[in-house]
Design an enzyme around this catalytic site. Sequence first.
Site, PDB file in Angstrom:
ATOM      1  CD  GLU A  88      -3.352   8.621   0.778  1.00 12.07           C
ATOM      2  OE1 GLU A  88      -4.425   9.255   0.881  1.00 12.07           O
ATOM      3  OE2 GLU A  88      -3.283   7.482   0.264  1.00 12.07           O
ATOM      4  N   GLY A  96      -0.786   6.868  -2.608  1.00 10.67           N
ATOM      5  CA  GLY A  96      -0.531   6.151  -1.364  1.00 10.67           C
ATOM      6  C   GLY A  96       0.903   6.264  -0.898  1.00 10.67           C
ATOM      7  CD  GLU A 155      -4.636   9.728  -4.298  1.00  8.28           C
ATOM      8  OE1 GLU A 155      -3.984   8.909  -3.636  1.00  8.28           O
ATOM      9  OE2 GLU A 155      -4.240  10.899  -4.501  1.00  8.28           O
ATOM     10  CB  ALA A 207      -3.834   2.318  -4.633  1.00 12.01           C
TER      11      ALA A 207
END
Length: 269
Positions: A115, A112, A135, A68
């Site tokens: 992910e 991300g 995170e 992100a």
Amino acid sequence: MSETAEGSVRYEACDGVAVVTLNRPEALNAIDGAVATGLGEVLERASADRAVRAVVLTGAGRAFCAGADLKAVARGEPIIDDTHPEWGLAGLVRHWTDKPLIAAVNGTALGGGTELALACDLVVAADSAVFGLPEVKRGLIAGGGGVIRLARQLPLKRALEMILTGDGVDAATACEWGLVNRVVPAAEVLDTALALAHRIAANAPLAVQLSKRAVYRTHQGRSEWDPEWGAEEPWAVNQEAGLTVLASADAREGPRAFAEKREPVWRGE
């Protein structure tokens, strides 16, 4: 060949394979609103295009995706598509497609980025790639599927170590643990992923797509795509997919082409 204009996400389709490139190299392809919208839209485009039989996702520059865009998050900007929140992070992590997705991880894939790789069906990684969910180091949670998918794709204690420490693992370790299919030199990542995609694209598209769907519907714990799938009886799903394929034109073409000693001409129906 079809290609979109330059932007945060590039799309190119040729010979049955679509290549989707995250195109923010100056930001290590970090996910902002434009990436989320662009990626979601090109996935819809690939899903609707009968000529596309597999999709390769990669990044421009030296990173796959740094996760992100925390600067955008700090400014209060969305990193999902406002009009399609159901697509999830980057417009992809909850965005189902029957088309096989291959991540060509050309460099760093953190947060991300990991992910996105977890949401793909196959992963080819550069030997220099690093995977991780950092995170917790930023007071956040890997809410784009990380805490759900990692423990379903790795042994539980391996997944918990990555999630709770926030530490990354190199590509060789990720491959040893089963997170990655292939590890190759960085210069060979895209070509290796494309070769894999073309091998898939050479097969009967309906059979490939229904096989993928059946796997995710029956694999233990794979209900992250659809809550309904977790309750389905595996053999019923298997029979449904099998009967659909057997009734298709491709199921007749495959044996006919074999008997006639020629390459099959698939119709995808």
